[in-house]
Every structure is written in structure tokens, then in C-alpha cells.
Write a protein that holds these residues in place. Structure first.
Motif, PDB file in Angstrom:
ATOM      1  N   GLY A   1      74.970 105.578 -36.573  1.00 48.90           N
ATOM      2  CA  GLY A   1      73.526 105.417 -36.436  1.00 48.90           C
ATOM      3  C   GLY A   1      72.780 106.642 -36.943  1.00 48.90           C
ATOM      4  N   LEU A   2      73.344 107.816 -36.699  1.00 47.22           N
ATOM      5  CA  LEU A   2      72.756 109.069 -37.190  1.00 47.22           C
ATOM      6  C   LEU A   2      72.710 109.063 -38.725  1.00 47.22           C
ATOM      7  CD1 LEU A   2      73.398 112.562 -35.840  1.00 47.22           C
ATOM      8  CD2 LEU A   2      73.856 112.154 -38.232  1.00 47.22           C
ATOM      9  N   ILE A   3      73.787 108.610 -39.338  1.00 44.59           N
ATOM     10  CA  ILE A   3      73.844 108.530 -40.809  1.00 44.59           C
ATOM     11  C   ILE A   3      72.769 107.579 -41.331  1.00 44.59           C
ATOM     12  CG2 ILE A   3      75.246 107.714 -42.753  1.00 44.59           C
ATOM     13  CD1 ILE A   3      77.693 108.795 -41.193  1.00 44.59           C
ATOM     14  N   ARG A   4      72.653 106.406 -40.702  1.00 44.53           N
ATOM     15  CA  ARG A   4      71.644 105.429 -41.133  1.00 44.53           C
ATOM     16  C   ARG A   4      70.234 105.943 -40.896  1.00 44.53           C
ATOM     17  NH1 ARG A   4      75.420 102.187 -38.714  1.00 44.53           N
ATOM     18  NH2 ARG A   4      74.207 102.043 -36.801  1.00 44.53           N
ATOM     19  N   ALA A   5      70.000 106.522 -39.724  1.00 41.66           N
ATOM     20  CA  ALA A   5      68.652 106.970 -39.364  1.00 41.66           C
ATOM     21  C   ALA A   5      68.123 108.043 -40.316  1.00 41.66           C
ATOM     22  CB  ALA A   5      68.636 107.497 -37.930  1.00 41.66           C
ATOM     23  N   HIS A   6      69.006 108.874 -40.815  1.00 38.96           N
ATOM     24  CA  HIS A   6      68.576 109.971 -41.693  1.00 38.96           C
ATOM     25  C   HIS A   6      68.841 109.666 -43.165  1.00 38.96           C
ATOM     26  CE1 HIS A   6      67.536 112.303 -38.218  1.00 38.96           C
ATOM     27  NE2 HIS A   6      68.635 111.852 -37.678  1.00 38.96           N
ATOM     28  N   GLN A   7      69.239 108.420 -43.409  1.00 34.41           N
ATOM     29  CA  GLN A   7      69.428 107.894 -44.754  1.00 34.41           C
ATOM     30  C   GLN A   7      70.251 108.820 -45.642  1.00 34.41           C
ATOM     31  OE1 GLN A   7      65.568 106.728 -46.236  1.00 34.41           O
ATOM     32  NE2 GLN A   7      65.234 105.330 -44.544  1.00 34.41           N
ATOM     33  N   ALA A   8      71.416 109.219 -45.113  1.00 35.33           N
ATOM     34  CA  ALA A   8      72.319 110.068 -45.901  1.00 35.33           C
ATOM     35  C   ALA A   8      72.810 109.288 -47.110  1.00 35.33           C
ATOM     36  CB  ALA A   8      73.495 110.506 -45.041  1.00 35.33           C
ATOM     37  N   LYS A   9      72.718 109.910 -48.278  1.00 32.90           N
ATOM     38  CA  LYS A   9      73.191 109.281 -49.513  1.00 32.90           C
ATOM     39  C   LYS A   9      74.708 109.288 -49.556  1.00 32.90           C
ATOM     40  CE  LYS A   9      69.163 110.762 -52.102  1.00 32.90           C
ATOM     41  NZ  LYS A   9      68.695 111.531 -53.240  1.00 32.90           N
ATOM     42  N   THR A  10      75.296 110.409 -49.172  1.00 31.00           N
ATOM     43  CA  THR A  10      76.749 110.521 -49.071  1.00 31.00           C
ATOM     44  C   THR A  10      77.082 111.365 -47.855  1.00 31.00           C
ATOM     45  OG1 THR A  10      76.856 112.482 -50.486  1.00 31.00           O
ATOM     46  CG2 THR A  10      77.166 110.364 -51.570  1.00 31.00           C
ATOM     47  N   VAL A  11      78.247 111.097 -47.293  1.00 32.97           N
ATOM     48  CA  VAL A  11      78.787 111.886 -46.192  1.00 32.97           C
ATOM     49  C   VAL A  11      80.246 112.162 -46.537  1.00 32.97           C
ATOM     50  CG1 VAL A  11      79.270 111.986 -43.715  1.00 32.97           C
ATOM     51  CG2 VAL A  11      77.242 110.774 -44.547  1.00 32.97           C
ATOM     52  N   THR A  12      80.608 113.432 -46.526  1.00 33.76           N
ATOM     53  CA  THR A  12      81.963 113.839 -46.865  1.00 33.76           C
ATOM     54  C   THR A  12      82.596 114.502 -45.648  1.00 33.76           C
ATOM     55  OG1 THR A  12      81.223 114.271 -49.120  1.00 33.76           O
ATOM     56  CG2 THR A  12      83.347 115.195 -48.483  1.00 33.76           C
ATOM     57  N   PHE A  13      83.818 114.083 -45.332  1.00 34.44           N
ATOM     58  CA  PHE A  13      84.554 114.634 -44.202  1.00 34.44           C
ATOM     59  C   PHE A  13      85.713 115.475 -44.713  1.00 34.44           C
ATOM     60  CE2 PHE A  13      82.696 110.670 -42.833  1.00 34.44           C
ATOM     61  CZ  PHE A  13      82.203 110.957 -41.581  1.00 34.44           C
ATOM     62  N   GLY A  14      85.981 116.559 -44.031  1.00 36.64           N
ATOM     63  CA  GLY A  14      87.148 117.367 -44.341  1.00 36.64           C
ATOM     64  C   GLY A  14      87.687 117.966 -43.063  1.00 36.64           C
ATOM     65  N   SER A  15      88.983 118.155 -43.005  1.00 36.85           N
ATOM     66  CA  SER A  15      89.577 118.816 -41.848  1.00 36.85           C
ATOM     67  C   SER A  15      90.604 119.825 -42.351  1.00 36.85           C
ATOM     68  CB  SER A  15      90.207 117.801 -40.903  1.00 36.85           C
ATOM     69  OG  SER A  15      91.181 117.034 -41.564  1.00 36.85           O
ATOM     70  N   PHE A  16      90.675 120.934 -41.637  1.00 37.16           N
ATOM     71  CA  PHE A  16      91.492 122.056 -42.088  1.00 37.16           C
ATOM     72  C   PHE A  16      92.183 122.715 -40.907  1.00 37.16           C
ATOM     73  CE2 PHE A  16      87.965 121.402 -44.882  1.00 37.16           C
ATOM     74  CZ  PHE A  16      88.521 121.464 -46.146  1.00 37.16           C
ATOM     75  N   GLN A  17      93.430 123.105 -41.105  1.00 36.30           N
ATOM     76  CA  GLN A  17      94.180 123.879 -40.130  1.00 36.30           C
ATOM     77  C   GLN A  17      93.874 125.354 -40.355  1.00 36.30           C
ATOM     78  OE1 GLN A  17      96.349 121.849 -38.180  1.00 36.30           O
ATOM     79  NE2 GLN A  17      96.213 123.600 -36.834  1.00 36.30           N
ATOM     80  N   VAL A  18      93.544 126.090 -39.324  1.00 35.18           N
ATOM     81  CA  VAL A  18      93.233 127.508 -39.456  1.00 35.18           C
ATOM     82  C   VAL A  18      94.539 128.281 -39.610  1.00 35.18           C
ATOM     83  CG1 VAL A  18      92.191 129.523 -38.364  1.00 35.18           C
ATOM     84  CG2 VAL A  18      91.135 127.272 -38.091  1.00 35.18           C
ATOM     85  N   LEU A  19      94.662 129.022 -40.703  1.00 42.36           N
ATOM     86  CA  LEU A  19      95.844 129.829 -40.954  1.00 42.36           C
ATOM     87  C   LEU A  19      95.571 131.318 -40.866  1.00 42.36           C
ATOM     88  CD1 LEU A  19      97.341 127.867 -43.974  1.00 42.36           C
ATOM     89  CD2 LEU A  19      97.872 127.618 -41.541  1.00 42.36           C
ATOM     90  N   HIS A  20      94.319 131.703 -41.082  1.00 43.15           N
ATOM     91  CA  HIS A  20      93.954 133.119 -41.113  1.00 43.15           C
ATOM     92  C   HIS A  20      92.468 133.211 -40.789  1.00 43.15           C
ATOM     93  CE1 HIS A  20      94.336 137.166 -43.295  1.00 43.15           C
ATOM     94  NE2 HIS A  20      93.093 137.087 -42.909  1.00 43.15           N
ATOM     95  N   SER A  21      92.120 134.134 -39.928  1.00 45.62           N
ATOM     96  CA  SER A  21      90.697 134.315 -39.652  1.00 45.62           C
ATOM     97  C   SER A  21      90.390 135.798 -39.513  1.00 45.62           C
ATOM     98  CB  SER A  21      90.287 133.555 -38.385  1.00 45.62           C
ATOM     99  OG  SER A  21      90.913 134.113 -37.245  1.00 45.62           O
ATOM    100  N   LEU A  22      89.163 136.146 -39.844  1.00 48.73           N
ATOM    101  CA  LEU A  22      88.669 137.520 -39.728  1.00 48.73           C
ATOM    102  C   LEU A  22      87.423 137.499 -38.856  1.00 48.73           C
ATOM    103  CD1 LEU A  22      88.831 138.597 -43.464  1.00 48.73           C
ATOM    104  CD2 LEU A  22      90.367 139.339 -41.654  1.00 48.73           C
ATOM    105  N   ALA A  23      87.275 138.540 -38.042  1.00 46.74           N
ATOM    106  CA  ALA A  23      86.078 138.641 -37.214  1.00 46.74           C
ATOM    107  C   ALA A  23      85.761 140.102 -36.964  1.00 46.74           C
ATOM    108  CB  ALA A  23      86.285 137.912 -35.893  1.00 46.74           C
ATOM    109  N   LEU A  24      84.503 140.386 -36.826  1.00 46.67           N
ATOM    110  CA  LEU A  24      84.066 141.727 -36.464  1.00 46.67           C
ATOM    111  C   LEU A  24      84.182 141.846 -34.950  1.00 46.67           C
ATOM    112  CD1 LEU A  24      82.959 144.226 -37.858  1.00 46.67           C
ATOM    113  CD2 LEU A  24      80.664 143.379 -37.392  1.00 46.67           C
ATOM    114  N   GLY A  25      84.947 142.822 -34.494  1.00 48.25           N
ATOM    115  CA  GLY A  25      85.182 143.000 -33.063  1.00 48.25           C
ATOM    116  C   GLY A  25      84.082 143.803 -32.395  1.00 48.25           C
TER     117      GLY A  25
END
Length: 121
Positions: free
Chosen positions: A86-110
Motif C-alpha cells: 500500500g505504501l508503494i501504491r500510495a507514493h506511486q513508486a515507479k520502481t522498487v529494488t530490494f537487496g540484502s547483504f551479509q555484513v562481513l566488515h564494518s568500521l565505526a568511530l568509537g
């Protein structure tokens, strides 16, 4: 200690292509939906909603503790528990792309202002 693939962080990316004038309303709707996901599903870590400079693309970034946690949330879309379609229809998205990723490495400021590297493996 070696972590199994099921214990690694998991990220879902959902990109919407829309008309620029629809961007503010879509961002608000995604914010509300993300708050519901964070409240209703265990394993939620963080999220962000980003917009392109031209206003035509919106990216919803969701990070989960495990793949299973992220997939459980996505199944709620498929079952209609979250009104994602319904959210997609209500905002009239032309395209919606899904992706999923496994986290292998991350960096963060401590808290010490040093860069901390997290290798997951």
C-alpha cells in the motif's frame, strides 16, 4: 572465535524511484514503518532513510542482528502485516529494488574518536 553465517549482521536495502514532489511523504511513511519494525521485531539494530539530491530516489537501509531477524520482518510485508505494498501504491513508486547483504566488515568511530574495525568471520 569463528561466527557462523547466521550470527553475522544482516542488511536490507530498499530503493524507491519516485517523482521528487512525493519524496517528503514517502520519507515520513518509511520513518513510521521503520519505527513499527523496530518495535515489533527482535534483532533490529539500526536504520536510515536517505534521499538522492535530485529527489527521485529514496533508500531505506535496515540493519538486523541476524539474517533470520531481517527475513522475519520481510515476511511481515509478504503476509500483509505491514502495509508495504500500500505504501508503494500510495507514493506511486515507479520502481522498487530490494537487496540484502551479509555484513562481513564494518568500521565505526568509537567513543575515543578512534576508528574501530569489526571483522566478522
Amino acid at each position: 572465535m569463528q561466527l557462523s553465517a547466521n550470527n553475522r549482521g544482516f542488511t536490507q536495502l530498499i530503493e524507491f524511484e519516485i517523482e521528487p514532489h512525493r519524496q517528503p511523504a514517502l520519507v515520513m511513511a518509511l520513518s513510521l514503518q521503520t519505527e513499527r519494525l523496530a518495535r515489533d521485531f527482535s534483532g533490529f539494530l539500526s536504520a536510515s532513510i536517505q534521499a538522492s539530491d535530485d529527489g527521485r530516489r529514496v533508500l531505506n537501509y535496515l540493519q538486523w542482528q541476524t539474517r533470520e531477524a531481517g527475513e522475519a520482518a520481510f515476511r511481515s510485508f509478504e503476509r500483509g502485516e505491514q502495509d508495504f505494498w500500500g505504501l508503494i501504491r500510495a507514493h506511486q513508486a515507479k520502481t522498487v529494488t530490494f537487496g540484502s547483504f551479509q555484513v562481513l566488515h564494518s568500521l565505526a568511530l568509537g567513543p575515543d574518536d578512534a576508528l574501530h574495525c569489526n571483522l566478522v568471520g
